[in-house]
Design a protein around this motif. Structure first.
Motif, PDB file in Angstrom:
ATOM      1  N   GLY A 152      33.253  47.198  38.945  1.00 49.95           N
ATOM      2  CA  GLY A 152      32.034  47.405  39.733  1.00 49.95           C
ATOM      3  C   GLY A 152      32.159  47.030  41.190  1.00 49.95           C
ATOM      4  O   GLY A 152      31.254  47.287  41.987  1.00 49.95           O
ATOM      5  N   VAL A 153      33.279  46.429  41.568  1.00 49.01           N
ATOM      6  CA  VAL A 153      33.572  46.096  42.965  1.00 49.01           C
ATOM      7  C   VAL A 153      35.041  46.400  43.219  1.00 49.01           C
ATOM      8  O   VAL A 153      35.863  46.410  42.297  1.00 49.01           O
ATOM      9  N   ALA A 154      35.351  46.644  44.480  1.00 51.02           N
ATOM     10  CA  ALA A 154      36.714  47.004  44.856  1.00 51.02           C
ATOM     11  C   ALA A 154      37.336  45.918  45.720  1.00 51.02           C
ATOM     12  O   ALA A 154      36.642  45.124  46.355  1.00 51.02           O
ATOM     13  N   LYS A 155      38.661  45.853  45.716  1.00 52.39           N
ATOM     14  CA  LYS A 155      39.355  44.985  46.657  1.00 52.39           C
ATOM     15  C   LYS A 155      38.925  45.362  48.077  1.00 52.39           C
ATOM     16  O   LYS A 155      38.764  46.547  48.356  1.00 52.39           O
ATOM     17  N   PRO A 156      38.709  44.407  48.953  1.00 54.33           N
ATOM     18  CA  PRO A 156      39.093  42.995  48.881  1.00 54.33           C
ATOM     19  C   PRO A 156      38.019  42.051  48.349  1.00 54.33           C
ATOM     20  O   PRO A 156      38.116  40.847  48.572  1.00 54.33           O
ATOM     21  N   ASP A 157      37.007  42.557  47.658  1.00 57.16           N
ATOM     22  CA  ASP A 157      35.976  41.690  47.092  1.00 57.16           C
ATOM     23  C   ASP A 157      36.628  40.672  46.149  1.00 57.16           C
ATOM     24  O   ASP A 157      37.415  41.040  45.267  1.00 57.16           O
ATOM     25  N   ALA A 158      36.294  39.412  46.324  1.00 52.48           N
ATOM     26  CA  ALA A 158      36.916  38.347  45.523  1.00 52.48           C
ATOM     27  C   ALA A 158      36.674  38.525  44.039  1.00 52.48           C
ATOM     28  O   ALA A 158      37.494  38.084  43.212  1.00 52.48           O
ATOM     29  N   ARG A 159      35.573  39.183  43.669  1.00 57.65           N
ATOM     30  CA  ARG A 159      35.232  39.279  42.250  1.00 57.65           C
ATOM     31  C   ARG A 159      36.248  40.074  41.444  1.00 57.65           C
ATOM     32  O   ARG A 159      36.469  39.781  40.257  1.00 57.65           O
ATOM     33  N   ILE A 160      36.888  41.061  42.050  1.00 58.85           N
ATOM     34  CA  ILE A 160      37.864  41.836  41.279  1.00 58.85           C
ATOM     35  C   ILE A 160      39.136  41.016  41.073  1.00 58.85           C
ATOM     36  O   ILE A 160      39.775  41.084  40.018  1.00 58.85           O
ATOM     37  N   PHE A 161      39.496  40.185  42.046  1.00 59.88           N
ATOM     38  CA  PHE A 161      40.634  39.283  41.868  1.00 59.88           C
ATOM     39  C   PHE A 161      40.322  38.231  40.805  1.00 59.88           C
ATOM     40  O   PHE A 161      41.173  37.901  39.966  1.00 59.88           O
ATOM     41  N   HIS A 162      39.092  37.725  40.830  1.00 66.41           N
ATOM     42  CA  HIS A 162      38.704  36.735  39.824  1.00 66.41           C
ATOM     43  C   HIS A 162      38.684  37.351  38.431  1.00 66.41           C
ATOM     44  O   HIS A 162      38.969  36.658  37.435  1.00 66.41           O
ATOM     45  N   ALA A 163      38.375  38.654  38.341  1.00 67.89           N
ATOM     46  CA  ALA A 163      38.404  39.321  37.036  1.00 67.89           C
ATOM     47  C   ALA A 163      39.811  39.332  36.463  1.00 67.89           C
ATOM     48  O   ALA A 163      40.002  39.203  35.248  1.00 67.89           O
ATOM     49  N   ALA A 164      40.812  39.472  37.336  1.00 64.83           N
ATOM     50  CA  ALA A 164      42.199  39.432  36.866  1.00 64.83           C
ATOM     51  C   ALA A 164      42.531  38.051  36.319  1.00 64.83           C
ATOM     52  O   ALA A 164      43.168  37.916  35.262  1.00 64.83           O
ATOM     53  N   ALA A 165      42.095  37.013  37.022  1.00 65.20           N
ATOM     54  CA  ALA A 165      42.336  35.650  36.546  1.00 65.20           C
ATOM     55  C   ALA A 165      41.608  35.389  35.230  1.00 65.20           C
ATOM     56  O   ALA A 165      42.165  34.790  34.301  1.00 65.20           O
ATOM     57  N   GLN A 166      40.380  35.859  35.149  1.00 60.36           N
ATOM     58  CA  GLN A 166      39.598  35.654  33.927  1.00 60.36           C
ATOM     59  C   GLN A 166      40.211  36.375  32.739  1.00 60.36           C
ATOM     60  O   GLN A 166      40.140  35.889  31.603  1.00 60.36           O
ATOM     61  N   ALA A 167      40.817  37.528  32.988  1.00 61.81           N
ATOM     62  CA  ALA A 167      41.445  38.273  31.894  1.00 61.81           C
ATOM     63  C   ALA A 167      42.569  37.479  31.252  1.00 61.81           C
ATOM     64  O   ALA A 167      42.872  37.667  30.068  1.00 61.81           O
ATOM     65  N   ASP A 181      48.759  46.633  50.776  1.00 61.73           N
ATOM     66  CA  ASP A 181      47.739  46.663  51.818  1.00 61.73           C
ATOM     67  C   ASP A 181      47.467  45.247  52.325  1.00 61.73           C
ATOM     68  O   ASP A 181      47.057  44.371  51.555  1.00 61.73           O
ATOM     69  N   ALA A 182      47.669  45.051  53.622  1.00 61.09           N
ATOM     70  CA  ALA A 182      47.530  43.708  54.195  1.00 61.09           C
ATOM     71  C   ALA A 182      46.133  43.152  54.004  1.00 61.09           C
ATOM     72  O   ALA A 182      45.956  41.955  53.733  1.00 61.09           O
ATOM     73  N   THR A 183      45.120  44.020  54.133  1.00 56.44           N
ATOM     74  CA  THR A 183      43.734  43.565  54.040  1.00 56.44           C
ATOM     75  C   THR A 183      43.230  43.573  52.609  1.00 56.44           C
ATOM     76  O   THR A 183      42.740  42.564  52.094  1.00 56.44           O
ATOM     77  N   MET A 184      43.322  44.734  51.962  1.00 58.57           N
ATOM     78  CA  MET A 184      42.786  44.878  50.610  1.00 58.57           C
ATOM     79  C   MET A 184      43.498  43.987  49.606  1.00 58.57           C
ATOM     80  O   MET A 184      42.867  43.377  48.732  1.00 58.57           O
ATOM     81  N   ASP A 185      44.812  43.909  49.721  1.00 58.92           N
ATOM     82  CA  ASP A 185      45.598  43.156  48.743  1.00 58.92           C
ATOM     83  C   ASP A 185      45.849  41.718  49.187  1.00 58.92           C
ATOM     84  O   ASP A 185      45.364  40.768  48.562  1.00 58.92           O
ATOM     85  N   ALA A 186      46.625  41.557  50.251  1.00 57.86           N
ATOM     86  CA  ALA A 186      47.079  40.211  50.604  1.00 57.86           C
ATOM     87  C   ALA A 186      45.941  39.311  51.071  1.00 57.86           C
ATOM     88  O   ALA A 186      45.727  38.227  50.525  1.00 57.86           O
ATOM     89  N   LEU A 187      45.191  39.749  52.089  1.00 58.64           N
ATOM     90  CA  LEU A 187      44.107  38.900  52.580  1.00 58.64           C
ATOM     91  C   LEU A 187      43.015  38.748  51.533  1.00 58.64           C
ATOM     92  O   LEU A 187      42.431  37.659  51.383  1.00 58.64           O
ATOM     93  N   GLY A 188      42.730  39.822  50.794  1.00 55.42           N
ATOM     94  CA  GLY A 188      41.733  39.736  49.732  1.00 55.42           C
ATOM     95  C   GLY A 188      42.092  38.689  48.702  1.00 55.42           C
ATOM     96  O   GLY A 188      41.247  37.912  48.248  1.00 55.42           O
ATOM     97  N   ALA A 189      43.372  38.657  48.318  1.00 60.27           N
ATOM     98  CA  ALA A 189      43.824  37.672  47.338  1.00 60.27           C
ATOM     99  C   ALA A 189      43.715  36.254  47.901  1.00 60.27           C
ATOM    100  O   ALA A 189      43.282  35.327  47.206  1.00 60.27           O
TER     101      ALA A 189
END
Length: 227
Positions: A152-167, A181-189
Motif C-alpha cells: 500500500g506504500v512505495a519506497k522510500p516510505d519507511a513502512r515498506i522497509f519495515h514490512a520486510a523486517a516484519q516478514a 536507486d540512491a533515494t528510493m533504496d539506499a536513503l529510504g532504507a
C-alpha cells in the motif's frame, strides 16, 4: 556495518535492466491490442500515449500511486474507452503485458549473487514494481517478496522497509537493504533504520548528505563485501 541478520534486495535495475523489459512488454501489449482492439492500438502507437493516460488516471485516482499494475490496467481501460472499444478488454490486455513483463533477462552475476546471499541470510525481495519472483523463476532464493501494491506504500516510505523486517520477525537495524536507486533504496532504507548498500554500477556521485554503509559497482562486488 553492524551485524547483518538478513538481506532485502530491490528487483528492477538491481537484478535485471528494466527498460528493455518494459519495452518488450509494451510491444507485446500493442501486438495484442492490434489483434483485438485495433483502434486502441493505433491510438497507443506513440509510446508516450499510454503514459499520458496513466497520468490522467493517477490524477483521478491517486490511491493507485503505489499500484503500478492497477495504474497500467486502468490506463489501458481508459484508452479502450476513448477509442470506442470494449473496456472489458483491459483485463486480458493487461494480462498479456504482465506475462511478458515477467520475462526478464537477469544481469550476468545475479544468479550467483542470489545463491551466495540466500545461502548465508534470509533474503526478501522489496520492490515498487510488479515483477513476480516466482513467475520469473527465482523465487527459491527468497523467504518473502514485498511489493508496493500489496503493502500500500512505495519506497522510500519507511513502512515498506519495515514490512520486510516484519516478514522475517527482525528489527529493521538487523537488515541490510541493497538497491540501485540512491533515494528510493539506499536513503529510504537508512531513514527506515536499516543498513544500506547502494548498487552504483554507473559510478554516479552520492547525491545526499547521509551516505550508505557501502557502495558497490556490481552484485559480485556485494558478495565480496559480505564474504
Amino acid at each position: 556495518m553492524a551485524r547483518i541478520r538478513a538481506i532485502s534486495i530491490d528487483l528492477d535495475d538491481t537484478l535485471w535492466p528494466i527498460r528493455p523489459t518494459i519495452a518488450r512488454a509494451e510491444a507485446a501489449l500493442l501486438d495484442w491490442l492490434g489483434q483485438h482492439a485495433p483502434a486502441t492500438a493505433a491510438a497507443l502507437a506513440d509510446g508516450q500515449a499510454l503514459r499520458a493516460l496513466g497520468r490522467q488516471v493517477l490524477a483521478l485516482r491517486p490511491g493507485l500511486q503505489a499500484d503500478l499494475s492497477g495504474l497500467r490496467r486502468e490506463a489501458i481501460r481508459l484508452a479502450l474507452t476513448q477509442a470506442g472499444e470494449s473496456p472489458a478488454l483491459a483485463e486480458p490486455a493487461f494480462d498479456r503485458f504482465l506475462a511478458e513483463r515477467q520475462r526478464v533477462v537477469l544481469f550476468g552475476d545475479a544468479h550467483d549473487a542470489l545463491a551466495f546471499l540466500s545461502a548465508r541470510y534470509p533474503v526478501v525481495a522489496l520492490s515498487n514494481g510488479n515483477a513476480d519472483v516466482q513467475r520469473i523463476g527465482i523465487g527459491h532464493y527468497f523467504r518473502a517478496s514485498i511489493s508496493a501494491s500489496v503493502c500500500g506504500v512505495a519506497k522510500p516510505d519507511a513502512r515498506i522497509f519495515h514490512a520486510a523486517a516484519q516478514a522475517l520477525r527482525l528489527p529493521p537495524q538487523a537488515l541490510l537493504h541493497v538497491g540501485d536507486d540512491a533515494t528510493m533504496d539506499a536513503l529510504g532504507a537508512i531513514d527506515a533504520g536499516m543498513q544500506a548498500v547502494w548498487l552504483n554500477a554507473a559510478g554516479h556521485p552520492w547525491p545526499h548528505d547521509r551516505p550508505p554503509q557501502a557502495t558497490v559497482g556490481s552484485l559480485t562486488a556485494l558478495c565480496r563485501l559480505l564474504a
